[in-house]
Design a protein around this motif. Structure first.
Motif, PDB file in Angstrom:
ATOM      1  N   VAL A   1     124.117  -5.552 119.215  1.00  0.00           N
ATOM      2  CA  VAL A   1     122.657  -5.690 119.151  1.00  0.00           C
ATOM      3  C   VAL A   1     122.343  -6.630 117.994  1.00  0.00           C
ATOM      4  CG1 VAL A   1     120.461  -4.477 118.903  1.00  0.00           C
ATOM      5  CG2 VAL A   1     122.390  -3.329 120.020  1.00  0.00           C
ATOM      6  N   LEU A   2     121.652  -7.713 118.286  1.00  0.00           N
ATOM      7  CA  LEU A   2     121.442  -8.721 117.240  1.00  0.00           C
ATOM      8  C   LEU A   2     120.476  -8.252 116.153  1.00  0.00           C
ATOM      9  CD1 LEU A   2     121.396 -11.955 119.438  1.00  0.00           C
ATOM     10  CD2 LEU A   2     123.240 -11.095 117.976  1.00  0.00           C
ATOM     11  N   GLU A   3     119.420  -7.562 116.560  1.00  0.00           N
ATOM     12  CA  GLU A   3     118.453  -7.115 115.543  1.00  0.00           C
ATOM     13  C   GLU A   3     119.012  -5.894 114.807  1.00  0.00           C
ATOM     14  OE1 GLU A   3     113.850  -6.557 116.007  1.00  0.00           O
ATOM     15  OE2 GLU A   3     114.812  -4.621 116.320  1.00  0.00           O
ATOM     16  N   ASP A   4     119.083  -6.007 113.485  1.00  0.00           N
ATOM     17  CA  ASP A   4     119.640  -4.900 112.708  1.00  0.00           C
ATOM     18  C   ASP A   4     118.697  -3.709 112.662  1.00  0.00           C
ATOM     19  OD1 ASP A   4     121.937  -6.224 112.095  1.00  0.00           O
ATOM     20  OD2 ASP A   4     121.179  -7.057 110.220  1.00  0.00           O
ATOM     21  N   ARG A   5     117.469  -3.981 112.289  1.00  0.00           N
ATOM     22  CA  ARG A   5     116.466  -2.915 112.148  1.00  0.00           C
ATOM     23  C   ARG A   5     115.102  -3.570 112.184  1.00  0.00           C
ATOM     24  NH1 ARG A   5     118.169  -2.169 106.329  1.00  0.00           N
ATOM     25  NH2 ARG A   5     118.569   0.045 106.743  1.00  0.00           N
ATOM     26  N   GLN A   6     114.053  -2.731 112.296  1.00  0.00           N
ATOM     27  CA  GLN A   6     112.715  -3.306 112.189  1.00  0.00           C
ATOM     28  C   GLN A   6     112.389  -3.403 110.708  1.00  0.00           C
ATOM     29  OE1 GLN A   6     110.215  -0.965 114.740  1.00  0.00           O
ATOM     30  NE2 GLN A   6     111.081  -1.933 116.551  1.00  0.00           N
ATOM     31  N   GLY A   7     112.009  -4.567 110.257  1.00  0.00           N
ATOM     32  CA  GLY A   7     111.700  -4.753 108.843  1.00  0.00           C
ATOM     33  C   GLY A   7     112.895  -5.304 108.095  1.00  0.00           C
ATOM     34  N   PRO A   8     112.660  -5.633 106.844  1.00  0.00           N
ATOM     35  CA  PRO A   8     113.725  -6.279 106.059  1.00  0.00           C
ATOM     36  C   PRO A   8     114.841  -5.320 105.670  1.00  0.00           C
ATOM     37  CG  PRO A   8     111.762  -5.930 104.725  1.00  0.00           C
ATOM     38  CD  PRO A   8     111.422  -5.460 106.096  1.00  0.00           C
ATOM     39  N   SER A   9     115.988  -5.891 105.350  1.00  0.00           N
ATOM     40  CA  SER A   9     117.146  -5.079 104.947  1.00  0.00           C
ATOM     41  C   SER A   9     117.439  -5.263 103.462  1.00  0.00           C
ATOM     42  CB  SER A   9     118.387  -5.509 105.735  1.00  0.00           C
ATOM     43  OG  SER A   9     118.368  -4.958 107.013  1.00  0.00           O
ATOM     44  N   THR A  10     117.886  -4.189 102.858  1.00  0.00           N
ATOM     45  CA  THR A  10     118.319  -4.245 101.471  1.00  0.00           C
ATOM     46  C   THR A  10     119.647  -4.995 101.400  1.00  0.00           C
ATOM     47  OG1 THR A  10     117.625  -1.952 101.458  1.00  0.00           O
ATOM     48  CG2 THR A  10     118.748  -2.729  99.472  1.00  0.00           C
ATOM     49  N   GLU A  11     119.856  -5.691 100.291  1.00  0.00           N
ATOM     50  CA  GLU A  11     121.173  -6.315 100.108  1.00  0.00           C
ATOM     51  C   GLU A  11     122.122  -5.297  99.492  1.00  0.00           C
ATOM     52  OE1 GLU A  11     121.100 -10.085  98.157  1.00  0.00           O
ATOM     53  OE2 GLU A  11     119.842 -10.978  99.704  1.00  0.00           O
ATOM     54  N   ILE A  12     123.230  -5.100 100.163  1.00  0.00           N
ATOM     55  CA  ILE A  12     124.227  -4.140  99.680  1.00  0.00           C
ATOM     56  C   ILE A  12     125.088  -4.823  98.608  1.00  0.00           C
ATOM     57  CG2 ILE A  12     126.254  -2.763 100.360  1.00  0.00           C
ATOM     58  CD1 ILE A  12     123.700  -1.718 101.645  1.00  0.00           C
ATOM     59  N   ASP A  13     125.532  -6.011  98.952  1.00  0.00           N
ATOM     60  CA  ASP A  13     126.216  -6.908  98.019  1.00  0.00           C
ATOM     61  C   ASP A  13     125.343  -8.172  97.995  1.00  0.00           C
ATOM     62  OD1 ASP A  13     128.441  -5.179  97.770  1.00  0.00           O
ATOM     63  OD2 ASP A  13     129.230  -5.939  99.663  1.00  0.00           O
ATOM     64  N   PRO A  14     125.563  -9.062  97.047  1.00  0.00           N
ATOM     65  CA  PRO A  14     124.713 -10.260  97.019  1.00  0.00           C
ATOM     66  C   PRO A  14     124.732 -10.994  98.364  1.00  0.00           C
ATOM     67  CG  PRO A  14     126.072 -10.128  95.039  1.00  0.00           C
ATOM     68  CD  PRO A  14     126.529  -9.025  95.943  1.00  0.00           C
ATOM     69  N   GLY A  15     123.555 -11.106  98.980  1.00  0.00           N
ATOM     70  CA  GLY A  15     123.432 -11.842 100.239  1.00  0.00           C
ATOM     71  C   GLY A  15     123.988 -11.109 101.452  1.00  0.00           C
ATOM     72  N   VAL A  16     124.357  -9.876 101.309  1.00  0.00           N
ATOM     73  CA  VAL A  16     125.006  -9.154 102.412  1.00  0.00           C
ATOM     74  C   VAL A  16     124.310  -7.809 102.662  1.00  0.00           C
ATOM     75  CG1 VAL A  16     127.167  -8.119 103.216  1.00  0.00           C
ATOM     76  CG2 VAL A  16     127.235 -10.217 101.885  1.00  0.00           C
ATOM     77  N   THR A  17     123.962  -7.571 103.917  1.00  0.00           N
ATOM     78  CA  THR A  17     123.272  -6.324 104.274  1.00  0.00           C
ATOM     79  C   THR A  17     124.216  -5.394 105.043  1.00  0.00           C
ATOM     80  OG1 THR A  17     122.602  -7.147 106.433  1.00  0.00           O
ATOM     81  CG2 THR A  17     121.112  -7.634 104.575  1.00  0.00           C
ATOM     82  N   SER A  18     123.751  -4.157 105.263  1.00  0.00           N
ATOM     83  CA  SER A  18     124.535  -3.226 106.099  1.00  0.00           C
ATOM     84  C   SER A  18     124.743  -3.803 107.490  1.00  0.00           C
ATOM     85  CB  SER A  18     123.801  -1.890 106.265  1.00  0.00           C
ATOM     86  OG  SER A  18     123.592  -1.297 105.041  1.00  0.00           O
TER      87      SER A  18
END
Ligand code: F6P
Length: 528
Positions: A371-388
């Protein structure tokens, strides 16, 4: 194949549906052009079979039935104007009912709104509603759905206990196409008793979804249930999600059922194209045929990388295995066909059985659902520039690559997001793939004689129980199992009798087994 050649193969075989934003990648199934060419005559026949089926041919010869789940999302395709009208009207009735329930225009006698639903049904009368609820229900649905999909007394108690303070505002859907399957019937009787225990009149809470004039339909009519919705004999249980079976619970939860139907219709249009390379269902059927050598020699592991789709593999398990798992082909030859399906979700499964997939028995091919869309709304960065979501996407790519490098093939289906249209499309995609594959391997995808045999065997055990208990009641002193079996006219069934009695004894229901439990043959039994 080196990375550049693979990239080329990926592009050569990539299927993209623009309207749905759906991709299908079969490049990691290692078939070659000669293999595809060799299957062309079979595919020509499969496309022709499917066209006939959609026109209303008797596609389920054993049960002498048409197979019309495709008409549910495109009623104009139905073979008669009456059927078209019936489909359209039922959909309107479902939507009107759901709206009235949600607004409180239809409400329970002692509350202003229904708050919960118990859905009672099994197999195709549960798996679609469960999958769709998990995939699409809002976090706070207008009515919360609970399922009784088995005959486990403790499981039934659990659902009823959870709802004990809200039973007075709980709607009950009893879903059974045949209206005679024991599990939903028993569940309904138990739930009915629970309502009576709370001084609630069941009929004012109950809705039947079943074939017209089935036993369930008659009961609902006689008792004046809140509503009845029809199930058609030309829709099989495992393809019933777009009938009242799936649409009633979905609409009640506030899911956009028209969008689900639209997505399915769009996919139906795409999978009607009689050209393997431009038909995603044909590409799946081709890949399955290649993967399992047309004999189901490899299992299909379904790995959706999205929590809300985790029931898709269970849904597909019935759709694929009940449809394709057949002893005989359409000519009566013993073929023992089928494809085993299992899976849960990624990346969770990577920490469970993917170890074996990567290195162990190479008896499967994988299907990744991305599924291309991760979630509705923005994602937190877990590592610099990288989300869950980047991690999840990386886990999928990494597993696909690792499997391929170890000569394990895979298919990847990619959708833009999980929404009613894409879920409808996924269901339609696999329904058509199963139909086409069934034609390739020449089996009837629309009957289930093996399940019927199991049902008959279970009924004969219950009959034996009644006979044995009747004999036991007349015995004044403990009796051996052999003697009891003889007196019940069932000398050949001592083991079954032992198991019946052990179960009744364990539940303290008037049977006492005495003796050495390690030696069942030496036990005596009496009525307590
Ligand atoms: O809806 P019904 O008639 O209760 O049947 C439930 C399920 O039982 C089966 O007939 C056999 O498992 C399935 O095909 C069906 O989905």
């Amino acid at each position: 194949m080196d990375a550049r050649a693979l990239w080329q193969r990926y592009q050569n075989w990539l299927y993209f549906h623009e309207g749905l934003g759906l991709y299908l990648d079969v490049s990691r199934m290692r078939f070659d052009d000669a293999f595809v060419d060799s299957l062309r005559p079979k595919f020509d026949k499969a496309f022709a079979d499917m066209a006939q089926l959609e026109k209303g041919a008797i596609a389920n010869p054993d049960e002498n039935r048409m197979v019309g789940h495709y008409w549910l999302r495109n009623p104009d395709l139905a073979p008669t104007p009456e059927l078209t009208q019936e489909i359209v009207q039922t959909l309107e009735q479902i939507e009107a009912f759901a709206e009235k329930v949600q607004t409180g225009a239809i409400h329970p006698p002692r509350a202003s709104r229904f708050t919960d639903i118990i859905s009672i049904g099994i197999g195709g009368s549960a798996l679609g509603p469960q999958f769709v609820a998990e995939a699409l229900a809002p976090d706070f649905p207008p009515l919360k759905l609970h399922f009784i999909d088995n005959n486990d007394p403790a499981g039934i108690d659990r659902v009823i206990n959870h709802l004990r303070n809200s039973l007075a505002s709980t709607l009950v859907l009893v879903i059974s196409k045949s209206g005679g399957t024991p599990e939903p019937r028993n569940g309904m009787i138990e739930v009915k008793k629970a309502y009576a225990g709370h001084n609630l009149e069941f009929a004012q809470y109950a809705v039947a979804i079943t074939s017209v004039d089935s036993n369930l339909d008659k009961l609902a009519k006689d008792e004046g249930w809140l509503a009845r919705f029809p199930m058609y004999d030309w829709v099989g249980g495992r393809t019933s999600e777009m009938s009242a079976v799936g649409l009633v619970p979905a609409a009640l939860q506030g899911i956009d059922v028209r969008a689900m139907l639209d997505g399915a219709k769009e996919m139906d249009d795409a999978t009607r194209v009689p050209d393997v390379k431009n038909n995603p269902a044909a590409l799946l059927a081709l890949s399955w045929y290649f993967g399992g050598n047309g004999k189901g020699e490899k299992d299909m592991v379904v790995l959706p990388y999205k929590d809300s789709l985790f029931l898709f593999s269970r849904y597909l398990q019935q759709l694929v295995m009940e449809s394709l798992g057949k002893e005989k082909d359409l000519d009566g030859n013993v073929v023992h066909q089928g494809i085993a399906v299992y899976g849960n979700k990624g990346s969770t499964d990577q920490h469970a059985y993917v170890q074996q997939l990567r290195e162990g028995v190479a008896n499967f091919f994988a299907t990744f659902i991305e599924v291309l869309e991760d979630r509705q709304g923005p994602s937190t960065e877990i590592d610099p520039g990288v989300t869950s979501g980047d991690y999840l996407s990386g886990f999928l790519q990494g597993t696909r690559q690792a499997l391929y490098e170890n000569h394990r093939d895979s298919i990847t289906v990619t959708i833009p997001q999980v929404n009613p249209r894409t879920v409808g499309a996924l269901i339609a995609l696999y329904e058509r793939a199963v139909g086409l594959y069934a034609s390739l391997v020449n089996v009837n995808a629309y009957h289930q004689p093996g399940v019927e045999a199991g049902k008959k065997a279970a009924a004969s055990i219950l009959d034996l129980q009644t006979r044995v208990l009747a004999v036991l009641q007349k015995e004044k002193t403990p009796i051996s199992l052999d003697e009891l079996a003889k007196k019940a006219g069932a000398s050949e069934q001592v083991e079954a009798i032992y198991k019946i009695l052990r179960h009744i004894h364990a539940n303290q229901r008037g049977v006492v087994l005495q003796g050495d439990l390690q030696k069942p043959g030496s036990l005596t039994v009496s009525a307590s």
